[in-house]
Design a protein around this motif. Sequence first.
Motif, PDB file in Angstrom:
ATOM      1  N   HIS A 298       0.954  -1.297   0.112  1.00 26.88           N
ATOM      2  CA  HIS A 298       0.111   0.162   0.135  1.00 26.88           C
ATOM      3  C   HIS A 298       0.778   1.184   0.069  1.00 26.88           C
ATOM      4  N   SER A 299       1.703   1.376  -1.041  1.00 26.25           N
ATOM      5  CA  SER A 299       2.861   2.515  -1.177  1.00 26.25           C
ATOM      6  C   SER A 299       1.812   3.692  -1.595  1.00 26.25           C
ATOM      7  N   ALA A 300       2.033   4.848  -0.768  1.00 29.93           N
ATOM      8  CA  ALA A 300       1.498   6.082  -1.125  1.00 29.93           C
ATOM      9  C   ALA A 300       2.011   6.760  -2.357  1.00 29.93           C
ATOM     10  N   SER A 301       3.005   6.044  -3.258  1.00 23.81           N
ATOM     11  CA  SER A 301       3.465   6.540  -4.297  1.00 23.81           C
ATOM     12  C   SER A 301       2.790   5.994  -5.682  1.00 23.81           C
ATOM     13  N   ILE A 302       1.793   5.425  -5.520  1.00 20.97           N
ATOM     14  CA  ILE A 302       0.846   4.921  -6.584  1.00 20.97           C
ATOM     15  C   ILE A 302      -0.103   6.099  -7.216  1.00 20.97           C
ATOM     16  N   GLU A 303       0.449   6.479  -8.391  1.00 16.63           N
ATOM     17  CA  GLU A 303      -0.264   7.599  -8.886  1.00 16.63           C
ATOM     18  C   GLU A 303      -1.529   7.387  -9.909  1.00 16.63           C
ATOM     19  N   LYS A 304      -1.428   6.305 -10.325  1.00 17.57           N
ATOM     20  CA  LYS A 304      -2.415   6.019 -11.721  1.00 17.57           C
ATOM     21  C   LYS A 304      -2.770   4.658 -11.507  1.00 17.57           C
ATOM     22  N   PHE A 305      -3.948   4.200 -11.683  1.00 17.35           N
ATOM     23  CA  PHE A 305      -4.697   2.742 -11.810  1.00 17.35           C
ATOM     24  C   PHE A 305      -5.998   3.018 -12.453  1.00 17.35           C
ATOM     25  N   SER A 306      -6.453   1.904 -12.663  1.00 11.30           N
ATOM     26  CA  SER A 306      -7.895   1.606 -13.396  1.00 11.30           C
ATOM     27  C   SER A 306      -8.607   0.990 -12.654  1.00 11.30           C
ATOM     28  N   VAL A 307      -9.940   1.282 -12.856  1.00 11.63           N
ATOM     29  CA  VAL A 307     -11.195   0.403 -12.153  1.00 11.63           C
ATOM     30  C   VAL A 307     -12.200   0.074 -13.300  1.00 11.63           C
ATOM     31  N   THR A 308     -12.114  -1.064 -13.266  1.00  9.92           N
ATOM     32  CA  THR A 308     -13.201  -1.635 -14.365  1.00  9.92           C
ATOM     33  C   THR A 308     -14.445  -2.393 -13.570  1.00  9.92           C
ATOM     34  N   GLN A 309     -15.656  -2.142 -13.961  1.00 12.81           N
ATOM     35  CA  GLN A 309     -16.829  -3.022 -13.373  1.00 12.81           C
ATOM     36  C   GLN A 309     -16.897  -4.219 -14.210  1.00 12.81           C
ATOM     37  N   LYS A 310     -17.222  -5.184 -13.598  1.00  7.55           N
ATOM     38  CA  LYS A 310     -17.758  -6.572 -14.059  1.00  7.55           C
ATOM     39  C   LYS A 310     -19.134  -6.821 -13.609  1.00  7.55           C
ATOM     40  N   ILE A 311     -20.103  -6.805 -14.428  1.00  5.39           N
ATOM     41  CA  ILE A 311     -21.533  -7.043 -13.831  1.00  5.39           C
ATOM     42  C   ILE A 311     -21.688  -8.676 -13.816  1.00  5.39           C
ATOM     43  N   THR A 312     -22.422  -9.144 -12.632  1.00  3.64           N
ATOM     44  CA  THR A 312     -22.574 -10.494 -12.632  1.00  3.64           C
ATOM     45  C   THR A 312     -24.048 -10.510 -11.717  1.00  3.64           C
ATOM     46  N   MET A 313     -24.637 -11.697 -11.821  1.00  2.21           N
ATOM     47  CA  MET A 313     -26.204 -11.758 -11.376  1.00  2.21           C
ATOM     48  C   MET A 313     -26.240 -11.248  -9.964  1.00  2.21           C
ATOM     49  N   MET A 314     -25.504 -11.797  -8.863  1.00  3.82           N
ATOM     50  CA  MET A 314     -25.720 -11.301  -7.481  1.00  3.82           C
ATOM     51  C   MET A 314     -24.843 -10.253  -6.933  1.00  3.82           C
ATOM     52  N   VAL A 315     -23.629  -9.719  -7.796  1.00  8.22           N
ATOM     53  CA  VAL A 315     -22.698  -8.945  -7.177  1.00  8.22           C
ATOM     54  C   VAL A 315     -22.430  -7.962  -8.051  1.00  8.22           C
ATOM     55  N   ASN A 316     -21.863  -6.863  -7.942  1.00 11.71           N
ATOM     56  CA  ASN A 316     -20.931  -6.014  -8.576  1.00 11.71           C
ATOM     57  C   ASN A 316     -19.464  -6.108  -8.299  1.00 11.71           C
TER      58      ASN A 316
ATOM     59  N   VAL B 259      -3.809  10.074  -8.703  1.00  9.57           N
ATOM     60  CA  VAL B 259      -3.615  10.596  -7.427  1.00  9.57           C
ATOM     61  C   VAL B 259      -2.360  11.352  -7.774  1.00  9.57           C
ATOM     62  N   PRO B 260      -2.542  12.714  -7.936  1.00  6.42           N
ATOM     63  CA  PRO B 260      -1.219  13.544  -8.451  1.00  6.42           C
ATOM     64  C   PRO B 260      -0.359  13.509  -7.118  1.00  6.42           C
ATOM     65  N   GLY B 261       0.773  13.225  -7.339  1.00  7.04           N
ATOM     66  CA  GLY B 261       2.111  13.193  -6.154  1.00  7.04           C
ATOM     67  C   GLY B 261       1.644  11.861  -5.360  1.00  7.04           C
ATOM     68  N   GLY B 262       0.723  11.002  -5.543  1.00 12.04           N
ATOM     69  CA  GLY B 262       0.646  10.056  -4.507  1.00 12.04           C
ATOM     70  C   GLY B 262       0.324  10.618  -3.030  1.00 12.04           C
ATOM     71  N   ARG B 263      -0.385  11.525  -2.909  1.00  9.73           N
ATOM     72  CA  ARG B 263      -0.620  11.904  -1.634  1.00  9.73           C
ATOM     73  C   ARG B 263      -1.719  11.233  -0.750  1.00  9.73           C
ATOM     74  N   LEU B 264      -2.593  10.550  -1.693  1.00  9.84           N
ATOM     75  CA  LEU B 264      -3.551   9.626  -0.954  1.00  9.84           C
ATOM     76  C   LEU B 264      -3.115   8.222  -1.203  1.00  9.84           C
ATOM     77  N   ASP B 265      -3.342   7.498  -0.166  1.00 12.53           N
ATOM     78  CA  ASP B 265      -3.217   6.030  -0.152  1.00 12.53           C
ATOM     79  C   ASP B 265      -3.977   5.644  -1.163  1.00 12.53           C
ATOM     80  N   TRP B 266      -3.443   4.662  -2.042  1.00 12.26           N
ATOM     81  CA  TRP B 266      -3.986   4.190  -3.057  1.00 12.26           C
ATOM     82  C   TRP B 266      -5.432   3.199  -2.636  1.00 12.26           C
TER      83      TRP B 266
END
Length: 197
Positions: free
Chosen positions: A3-21, A174-181
């Motif tokens: 959980h490095s605070a230096s991670i500045e870019k990542f992606s989040v992708t939704q996958k839809i299933t029957m019972m859960v997101n 997260v510019p500058g990685g100021r926020l915990d990823w």
Amino acid sequence: MEHSASIEKFSVTQKITMMVNRYEVRSVDPSGNPGQLMALAQQKRAAFKEEVRFFADESRQTVLFSFKARQRLDLGATYDVLDAQGNPIGSFRKNFGASLLRSTWQLDAPGVQAVGSERSQGVAIARRVWEIVPFLDAIPAPFLFHFDFRDPSGQLVLTSERRASLRDRYDVTVPGGRLDWRVAAAMAVALDALQSR
């Protein structure tokens, strides 16, 4: 994934299933293409007390972090972001007064306080019209909405930008990685999972 605070870019992708997101949080290469799995999130539908857990991989054996509502069925609920041991590492809540015209969230984490809102007032209003027109509300909204979170000095702390794709995909910065990823990933998933509440 540490959980490095230096991670500045990542992606989040939704996958839809029957019972859960489900959401995949992935690193991105310099071209913006998804890479290594950082976390896999799962949200049960129609839960009385909202909780989303982020796992290390598809086996869903190891919880990395989570976010959980403090109250049940409360539109103004505060959500705590918890580490693997259940210790708070941040929180967020929707500001319903400010959200009537443009969705607005308050984000708090160690050393960071920020307010995030939809970047475009026009898109925010168009989304609301879409949601109240009876025959349109059954069709997924075609709008690309982006959120910018800024601290009291106006500095950008977090952005979540929705890409045009069949599945919801968000580019998170997260510019500058100021926020915990982990807090950034929880907020990015919440912007999708809780947006209509």
